[in-house]
Motif scaffolding. Structure first.
Motif, PDB file in Angstrom:
ATOM      1  N   ALA A 256       0.848  -1.208   0.000  1.00  0.00           N
ATOM      2  CA  ALA A 256       0.000   0.000   0.000  1.00  0.00           C
ATOM      3  C   ALA A 256       0.876   1.248   0.000  1.00  0.00           C
ATOM      4  N   GLN A 257       1.974   1.207   0.734  1.00  0.00           N
ATOM      5  CA  GLN A 257       2.881   2.358   0.742  1.00  0.00           C
ATOM      6  C   GLN A 257       3.622   2.483  -0.595  1.00  0.00           C
ATOM      7  N   GLN A 258       3.847   1.354  -1.271  1.00  0.00           N
ATOM      8  CA  GLN A 258       4.453   1.420  -2.613  1.00  0.00           C
ATOM      9  C   GLN A 258       3.457   2.010  -3.616  1.00  0.00           C
ATOM     10  N   VAL A 259       2.191   1.588  -3.499  1.00  0.00           N
ATOM     11  CA  VAL A 259       1.146   2.140  -4.376  1.00  0.00           C
ATOM     12  C   VAL A 259       1.050   3.653  -4.190  1.00  0.00           C
ATOM     13  N   ARG A 260       1.264   4.083  -2.962  1.00  0.00           N
ATOM     14  CA  ARG A 260       1.243   5.516  -2.661  1.00  0.00           C
ATOM     15  C   ARG A 260       2.267   6.273  -3.515  1.00  0.00           C
ATOM     16  N   THR A 261       3.418   5.664  -3.700  1.00  0.00           N
ATOM     17  CA  THR A 261       4.452   6.268  -4.545  1.00  0.00           C
ATOM     18  C   THR A 261       3.938   6.414  -5.984  1.00  0.00           C
ATOM     19  N   LEU A 262       3.257   5.363  -6.478  1.00  0.00           N
ATOM     20  CA  LEU A 262       2.750   5.399  -7.860  1.00  0.00           C
ATOM     21  C   LEU A 262       1.679   6.482  -8.023  1.00  0.00           C
ATOM     22  N   ILE A 263       0.800   6.582  -7.022  1.00  0.00           N
ATOM     23  CA  ILE A 263      -0.287   7.564  -7.118  1.00  0.00           C
ATOM     24  C   ILE A 263       0.280   8.985  -7.073  1.00  0.00           C
TER      25      ILE A 263
END
Lengths: 103, 491
Positions: B382-389
């Protein structure tokens, strides 16, 4: 729907979270958690190889320090003002181990 | 004093300056209106009559000494009220939870202190979803708030009381907090201007924490300028919140500039999203046309990872909430279940009986997601997805100054209409990615839906720390739609 957590797991989680749940609440909570965890599936399906995690929304911050000077804080009376139980200048709690020893 | 309910900040200040009425009369008019109308709406959990009159008298003294309202502060003489997760010394701060039913704030939140310092007249504390967990204000332990546009419907949430109070003229402006849409969605449901600034614009000190990396405080108002003036009053660095930033932006500065020359981003995939009601889609498309007519350039942008924001949020939110709510230990403050002989059973019974069902569910979910072996499957990704968003937004803002989007996929629903927690979570599908990425977003009332005849807001989303962009676009649209009216039954 996939079974992510069993009723046994939910009992254990409730114990870590320090929330008492009755047997019928365990049943409902197991259904709810499985449904919610199911909806989180997309997060497990992304190709995230090599992506650096973002733990904080504002990226380029550094830690902030202040001068080490004394400032006014709560008085003892203010800090205790919302305590459900107190004795003199202390928070009052029941026995940590209980009457029959640890659980 | 007549006509108080529909007055904005400037009208109040002109009246004060020309001695048409005193600040005390403004405060009394507001208190009388609450006494008369809030039974129907139930926006307020506590009315702080004494504090209001005291603050009003101070303003009258300052006026009598020759100061102008503007010299006293940006919201001098303006009745304001606060979501009940904001501490105001000597008031109850319950978060709409049994857990904090008898808690009395021993201190004041920075945003509240600044609002009063800026001349705001504190009217009281406003209803919300318990601990801000919800999108309807139905989870409040102290009764639901009714949408002033249709009393059978929810005002949205979690800042439902803050939104309803402004829509019904029970305050001129209010403060709310937004973790996944909790300012903007009730803004859309009640036809009010509702702003979630960039994370770090407003101090979070003294706000009961839900998701510490997501929470942000912002204003509700019936005009863009009133919202901007209120944000001016509460924004900026606070030594007591190390995530607050030295922002000294005047959010009113470019309200008159119009949209000419602005590049407005439009996300085609949002308009095809499942669940987006045709009446909402039509209004967003119409808003785009109005901006183009006003001279803005419409640019297509993509936010390919925005759909992952929902699941990232429902991982991060409960994890942070689980951590934050561990402080409720039945010892220092909060509900204590009586009669237990050992501390362990006191903890468990107090937390079981003090927290409502949704709070318990989120704590349980967060506890599970952070447990060994599960953390790597959900929390870390979820924290990695945050980077993508965040990267999506950065790329989009190379092509545009502000993004136009829906706020909520639909208009206000009826009480009890959405009972399944996962369906309730969908009502935040267009707002959540902004909290994940940390930038600012606001809901601007854009008329009534063609089918339900209920308010629909459009969302303006700015780049991080460029919140003035969304204010400028919102002000341009307000030229077309007019200022937000009071709900008809309360006009």
């Amino acid at each position: 729907m996939a079974q992510h957590v069993t009723e046994r797991d939910v009992r254990d989680i409730a114990e870590y979270a320090r929330i008492h749940l009755d047997p019928d609440e365990i049943v409902q909570m197991t259904v709810d958690l499985n449904s919610i965890i199911d909806s989180l599936k997309p997060i497990t399906e992304y190709d995230l190889e090599g992506v650096v995690p973002t733990f904080h929304p504002i990226g380029s911050l550094s830690n902030v320090m202040r001068e080490d000077v004394e400032v006014t804080s709560f008085t003892q009376e203010e800090a205790l003002s919302n305590a459900p139980a107190r004795q003199d200048d202390c928070f009052l709690i029941p026995s940590i181990l209980g009457e029959g020893g640890d659980r | 004093m007549a006509g108080f309910a529909s007055m904005g900040v400037r009208e109040i200040q002109v009246g004060l300056a020309s001695k048409d009425f005193s600040a005390r009369e403004v405060a009394q008019a507001a208190l009388e209106r609450i006494a008369k109308c809030d039974d129907e709406v139930h926006a307020y959990l506590e009315v702080t009559e004494e504090l209001a009159l005291q603050a009003a008298d101070q303003i009258d003294e300052a006026l009598a000494s020759g100061k102008s309202p503007a010299e006293i502060g940006p919201i001098a003489g303006v009745p304001i009220a606060f979501k009940d997760n904001m501490n105001l010394k000597g008031t109850h701060t319950t978060c709409s939870s049994r857990m904090l039913e008898s808690y009395v704030s021993p201190y004041t939140a920075t945003c509240v202190a600044r609002a009063i310092q800026a001349g705001g007249i504190p009217l009281g504390k406003l209803n919300m979803d318990e601990f801000a967990f919800g999108s309807s204000t139905e989870t409040s332990a102290f009764g639901r708030t009714h949408n002033p546009w249709d009393l059978e419907r929810v005002p949205g949430g979690s800042s439902g009381g803050s939104a309803a109070a402004v829509a019904a003229g029970l305050a001129t402006v209010t403060l709310g907090s937004d973790t996944g849409g909790s300012i903007r969605q009730p803004g859309s449901f009640t036809g009010t201007v509702a702003v979630k600034p960039t994370y770090g614009v407003v101090s979070r000190y003294g706000i009961v924490a839900f998701g510490s990396s997501l929470d942000q405080v912002g204003p509700f108002a019936r005009s863009v300028e009133d919202a901007a003036l209120t944000l001016n009053a509460i924004s900026g660095h606070d030594p007591l919140d190390c995530t607050s930033q030295p922002v000294d932006t005047d959010f009113t500065a470019n309200l008159a500039e119009g949209a000419k020359g602005m590049r407005v981003g439009f996300v085609p995939a949002f308009m095809e999203a499942q669940g987006l009601e045709p009446e909402v889609k039509a209004i967003v498309e119409q808003a785009a046309k109005h901006l183009a007519d006003a001279g803005a350039e419409l640019v297509e942008v993509e936010l390919p990872n925005a759909q992952a924001a929902m699941s990232a949020y429902y991982v991060l939110g409960p994890c942070e909430a689980f951590s934050n709510l561990s402080r409720f230990d039945s010892v220092r403050y909060g509900y204590c279940d009586p009669g237990h002989k050992d501390l362990g059973s006191q903890y468990e019974a107090s937390r079981a009986n003090g927290f409502g069902p949704e709070a318990r569910r989120r704590i349980m979910l967060g506890s599970y997601l952070l447990s060994a072996g599960v953390y790597d499957k959900y929390y870390y990704p979820a924290q990695q997805v945050r980077t993508l968003i965040t990267a999506d937004y950065t790329r989009a803002y190379e092509k545009c100054d502000v993004i136009l989007a829906p706020v909520s996929p639909r208009t206000a629903f009826k009480f009890g209409e959405i009972s399944d927690p996962t369906s309730m979570y969908l009502s935040d599908m267009f707002t959540i990615s902004i909290n994940i990425a940390g930038n600012g977003g606001m809901s601007l009332p854009a008329g009534l839906g063609a089918d339900t005849h209920l308010p629909v807001g459009v969302q303006l989303i700015g780049p991080q720390f460029k919140d003035e962009n969304m204010f400028r676009a919102a002000a341009a649209l307000e030229q077309v739609y007019g200022k937000a009216p009071l709900a008809p039954a309360f006009a």
